[in-house]
Structures are given as C-alpha cells and as structure tokens.
Design an enzyme around this catalytic site. Sequence first.
Site, PDB file in Angstrom:
ATOM      1  N   GLY A  48      -5.292  31.750 -13.252  1.00  0.00           N
ATOM      2  CA  GLY A  48      -6.320  30.840 -12.766  1.00  0.00           C
ATOM      3  C   GLY A  48      -5.964  30.286 -11.397  1.00  0.00           C
ATOM      4  N   ASN A  71      -0.781  26.804 -25.963  1.00  0.00           N
ATOM      5  CA  ASN A  71      -0.207  26.516 -24.648  1.00  0.00           C
ATOM      6  C   ASN A  71      -1.011  25.423 -23.985  1.00  0.00           C
ATOM      7  OD1 ASN A  71      -1.627  27.342 -21.903  1.00  0.00           O
ATOM      8  ND2 ASN A  71      -2.380  28.753 -23.474  1.00  0.00           N
ATOM      9  N   VAL A  73      -0.495  24.926 -20.352  1.00  0.00           N
ATOM     10  CA  VAL A  73       0.047  25.141 -19.003  1.00  0.00           C
ATOM     11  C   VAL A  73      -0.751  24.331 -17.981  1.00  0.00           C
ATOM     12  CG1 VAL A  73       0.384  26.868 -17.185  1.00  0.00           C
ATOM     13  CG2 VAL A  73       0.998  27.413 -19.547  1.00  0.00           C
ATOM     14  N   ASN A 129     -13.676  30.835 -14.484  1.00  0.00           N
ATOM     15  CA  ASN A 129     -13.138  30.195 -15.686  1.00  0.00           C
ATOM     16  C   ASN A 129     -13.783  28.826 -15.875  1.00  0.00           C
ATOM     17  OD1 ASN A 129     -11.562  29.081 -17.696  1.00  0.00           O
ATOM     18  ND2 ASN A 129      -9.680  29.010 -16.482  1.00  0.00           N
ATOM     19  N   CYS A 132     -11.353  26.393 -19.366  1.00  0.00           N
ATOM     20  CA  CYS A 132      -9.956  26.038 -19.600  1.00  0.00           C
ATOM     21  C   CYS A 132      -9.864  24.724 -20.379  1.00  0.00           C
ATOM     22  CB  CYS A 132      -9.184  25.888 -18.295  1.00  0.00           C
ATOM     23  SG  CYS A 132      -7.441  25.554 -18.629  1.00  0.00           S
ATOM     24  N   THR A 195      -9.103  30.204 -24.890  1.00  0.00           N
ATOM     25  CA  THR A 195      -8.357  29.715 -26.061  1.00  0.00           C
ATOM     26  C   THR A 195      -9.143  28.658 -26.840  1.00  0.00           C
ATOM     27  OG1 THR A 195      -7.282  28.136 -24.595  1.00  0.00           O
ATOM     28  CG2 THR A 195      -6.086  30.171 -25.067  1.00  0.00           C
ATOM     29  N   GLY A 267      -4.018  39.650 -23.883  1.00  0.00           N
ATOM     30  CA  GLY A 267      -3.313  38.467 -23.411  1.00  0.00           C
ATOM     31  C   GLY A 267      -1.962  38.287 -24.059  1.00  0.00           C
TER      32      GLY A 267
END
Lengths: 303, 256
Positions: A48, A71, A73, A129, A132, A195, A267
């Site tokens: 990203g 995750n 991140v 995206n 997220c 996700t 992924g």
Amino acid sequence: MNNDTLKVRLHNLQLKNPVLTASGTFGYGEEFADFVDLNRLGGFVVKGTTGSHREGNPYPRMVETPSGMLNSVGLQNGGVDKFCDEVYHRIKHLDTNVIVNVSGSSIEEYCEVASKIDALERVPAIELNISCPNVKCGGMSFGTDPGMAAQVVEAVRRVYSKTLIVKLSPNVTNIAEIAKAVEGAGADSVSLINTLLGMAIDIERRMPVMANITGGLSGPAVKPVAVRMVWQVAHAVKIPVVGLGGICTAEDAIEFMMAGATAVEVGTANFVDPTVTMKIVDGMEQFCKDHAINDINDIIGIV
Amino acid sequence: MKEVHNFTIIQRIEHGERYFALVLAHGGTLQSPAPGQFVEALVEDCPGVMLRRPISVHDADPQAGTLTLMVQIVGRGTRKLATLREGDRLNLVYPLGHGFTTEGCKKPLLVGGGAGIAPLLLLAKTLQANEVQPTVLLGGRTAELIPARDAFASLCTLHTATDDGSLGHRGLVVEHPVFNDSYDMIYACGPTPMMKAVARSAAQRGVECEVSLENVMACGVGACLCCVTDTDHGHRCVCKDGPVFNIKNMRRWYEQ
Ligand SMILES: Cc1cc2nc3c(=O)[nH]c(=O)nc-3n(C[C@H](O)[C@H](O)[C@H](O)COP(=O)(O)OP(=O)(O)OC[C@H]3O[C@@H](n4cnc5c(N)ncnc54)[C@H](O)[C@@H]3O)c2cc1C
Ligand SMILES: Cc1cc2nc3c(=O)[nH]c(=O)nc-3n(C[C@H](O)[C@H](O)[C@H](O)COP(=O)(O)O)c2cc1C
Ligand code: FES
C-alpha cells in the site's frame, strides 16, 4: 495444451496467467526474487502506497491465529515519491505486471498517489485500497459506504487513465452493493477480499495482543468467506473480479475462478512457502491438462 | 542467495529439559551463514501453527554441509520441533537477516541469555578463526537454564551469572565483574531487558555494541513489515534490517 491456456484479461490488462500476489505480503517483489521467477507471475501488487512516508502502527503488529494471522501493520511505506524515484527503477524491467496498491486518508491523497503512478510507463494498473482496516482515518471507511466508495473511485477515475482495480472490504453487510457502486463510478475491476477485522487477547496479561488492539485476519481461515463474497460480487457486476483470501494451492485458485474470479491473488501463503506462487501456476496448468481445459476462461464463474 | 530447502536431521543434542539442538545435513551445497543470521523453520503437522518459526544459526560447518539449531521449548511450535528425531526432515528458509560485524574487533565480549545464547557459538568460532579471543558471559535464572556451556567452555573462557547463584556470579550479567573490563566490542543476544541493560552500559562507556533482537515474524524476508522495532530512524524490520543492530542507531529502543 498451449501457452495461452492460462491467459486472462482484466479490462486492458493482459495476464500470462491468473496468479498475482496480494499487497502487503510480497513487498516489492524483490524480497522474493531468490525464491520465484517473478516473470512467471501474472503480476504482483506492491505494498500500500500513500501520499507521504508513513511509519505505520506501533508493535506488536502480528499474532498467529487458527489457520491464519492477524496483522495491524497500518500502511507503513516510504510514500509515493520514494516509490516513483527509487523502487520503480529497480523493478520496472520485469516482464510481468507491476500493480501499485494505492492507499490514503482522503480523496485528495488517493488522487495525488494515483496521478503520480499514472505517469509510470511500466505500471499498467493500480489497485485502489478502500478497505484497509488498520488505519484510523480513511482506509476502510471509504470501503464500507457505497456513496463514499463511489465518490473516491469517481475522483480517482478522473486522474487515472489505465486499468483501475478497486479493492473491497469484507467488513460490510452487503458487498455486492459496494461493488455495484464502484462499477458505476468507473472501476475497471474489483478485487476482494481485504482482511476481516479481528482481535486477540493475551489472557495472562489481560491485554490485547496487538498494540493497535484490532487487526486484519488473513490466511486459510478466511477462504470460505472470500469464496462466498467473490461469488456474490461476480453475480452482481459485469467488470472482472480478482479473488483472494486464504489461497494456498492451485485447487484453491481454481475454486475462486469457478466462483467468478478472472484472476487471483496469493497473500499469507507466501509466508509459509515463499515458492508457493510457482506451485500454484504449475498446478493450474496441470489441472487444465488433467481436465482437458484449453482455455481457463471457460471455468470462470461456472458455479 | 536465500533458499527453501529440506534438511535431514542427523543428530540431536539434549541440553536439559528446556533446550535441545538439532544438527541438520543439507545434502548439497550449504550457503554459508554469517554468525547472527537465522532460518525460518516450517513446523509441519502441528495444529494451530502455520507460520514458520525464526531460529538462529547456532553452528555451521560449510565443509560438512551441516547447520545446527538450538531451540528453547516455549510453545506449540517449539514443542513440536522437540519431537523431531534423527532421520526426520526439517524445511528451512535460510540464510536470513544481517548478522554480527566481526571485522576489525580485537577484544570482544559476548553476552548471552536464554535462547539468545544460540547465535553466540558461531560468533565465537568465527572470531577465533580471525584470531580474536572472545570473552563469553552467559546468564540465566539457574545453571540448568544456561545451555551449551560445554561447547563454549571448550573454545574460550566462559563466565556465568545466575539469579540463584547456582553457577558463577549471583546476579545479573551486567553486574558480573568481567562485564566491566574494557572491550572494543560488546555483542549481546538474550531477553530484551538484558540487552537494553547491556546497551545502556555500553553507550555510557562509549564501547561499540551490537544487539540481536527478537520479534514475532511472518515472512522473515522484509516483505510484510510485521516484525518492526523502534530505531532512531523509525521502524525497521528485525528480519531484514536486523536481527543484529548496532546500538548507535538504537537510543530510542534502549532508553524505553
Ligand atoms: C531472529 C530470531 C532468532 C531466534 N533464534 C532462536 C533460537 O536460536 N532458539 C530459540 O529457541 N528461539 C529463537 N527465537 C525465538 C523463537 O522464534 C520463538 O521462541 C518461537 O517462534 C516460539 O514458537 P512457539 O510456537 O514454540 O511459541 P508460540 O506458541 O508461538 O508462543 C509461545 C510464547 O512465545 C512467544 N513468542 C512467540 N514467537 C516469538 C518470537 N519470535 N520471539 C519471541 N517470543 C516469541 C509468544 O509471545 C508466547 O508467549 C528467535 C527469534 C527470532 C526473531
Ligand atoms: C501483513 C499484511 C499486510 C497487508 N497489507 C496490505 C496493504 O498494504 N494493502 C492492501 O490492500 N491489503 C493488504 N493486506 C491484505 C492482503 O493483500 C489480502 O487482501 C489479505 O491478506 C487476504 O489474502 P490472504 O488470505 O491470501 O493473505 C495485507 C495483508 C497482510 C497479511
Ligand atoms: S517478518 Fe515480514 S518483514 Fe519481518
């Protein structure tokens, strides 16, 4: 069987095979160059990328969960200028499709990144995206409301001329509705799923495991949810769908294609076996051979 | 060049109840690892464990084509690794990360604790091959929790510190008299509070110091950004930018 058996097309984007890698799990491709022949991939989606450098969330950022991982991140990346000035020049010679995952916190930021990437000759597509779950502002909030999703896609469409893939969030009640909204706003393709929002608690410390408290779930655990959503979206829109979520084998990839995906992304599985994408390409070829399929497009959406 | 490879276990070494070591044969040409580099081991057929487990290279013999890993049993994955026997295979991604800097140092101190003792053996051997005699100081709660002591003792002078005084100095490694001798390099690997104490002391004394950090990892190759640590230059990946970091860029980490 011939060399064209696995060829697919996402709008104007020609893929030598349907296997892409998922953003945030494959770095900039370079990290996996020792393990795979990057040129044998249909393409790869880089991390990203935002308007400026981001440090991401505090750590711990990861916890393993049954058949998956969480995750948080949070879009750590060097910013779009660093990508264009440095990273791009290291990977532009590759004979595969380099796709940039474009992220942001505001419509202006998405547009700034998209227009800068538009100028890069060797990047034929972006994946927008809007899903997220790990950033406080923007990110998923654009992807969970059809009106906002359409707004950001419309704005980016005005500044971006090549293939525009929009990545959808599964953290919604009706994903088909969001898919239709972004199709109407000018998306050339949709990819899903990002996700699933999740959480884990350390019961000894009586605290969340991750510093960010919540995180995104990925890996085999999410696959049935992803297959269902790909099937729903493929029935709702006319643009091609990219399916992902928990793909570990060629059989998983075929399953997504039968659900309606034209291409797939791999992924979390890259972490377990860094060579897995090559095995998936080989396995899909073998599947076609074994089932007398001359053109993989014949199985897309047959369910 | 990194590779994914199936190794064969040719020997198991027992180090008490909490630790064991596995000697692994490559069967072909072993990429020679630098001290401080690590592998990502695949734990097969273990419910709840999907991701690989990072383990340091404890010892390596490029001529014989063998790697040795020393493992502390802490959870599901390491408990499963403990069931492996001679003849079993173990799939590794290796060699990973940046190891210790060994060039130019003349009087080094190696400080280790817990599983952090593992990489110090290959480090001590590499220094000796450069004709540098290292001082080694290992700590643990009890003598039983300081593994591989014989391997170190046969190479160099070994100093120890235990919380209960069952071996060597009673107390922390940083309170051991040899810790305060003069060195031109201190290498540390062990529990985070120990490494921070070593780093603070080294910084105060103006001695160069490298620490080998631990963190949870997913990819092990710098792709997922799950394993970051704070540094003075922002977040850095322990797997790719480390695991070994020079403390001159780590003030923000060790002062926390
Ligand atoms: C670069 C590096 C080198 C390492 N070298 C060695 C080594 O040589 N020998 C050795 O025994 N161990 C080493 N470790 C630690 C080892 O990776 C963990 O102990 C192991 O992953 C735990 O797996 P598990 O499934 O048994 O534990 P889990 O069931 O996953 O967890 C049990 C407990 O261990 C903690 N834990 C899990 N993973 C890690 C981790 N990566 N670091 C710290 N704590 C963790 C968890 O928070 C939990 O409290 C190293 C770690 C890193 C990052
Ligand atoms: C560590 C990690 C980082 C990720 N970073 C991004 C990202 O920057 N942008 C994005 O769109 N998706 C990101 N994702 C989501 C993946 O691209 C993918 O949608 C998700 O993991 C589901 O696929 P999988 O189960 O095959 O991993 C990330 C996933 C992981 C595990
Ligand atoms: S573990 Fe993926 S970046 Fe370090």
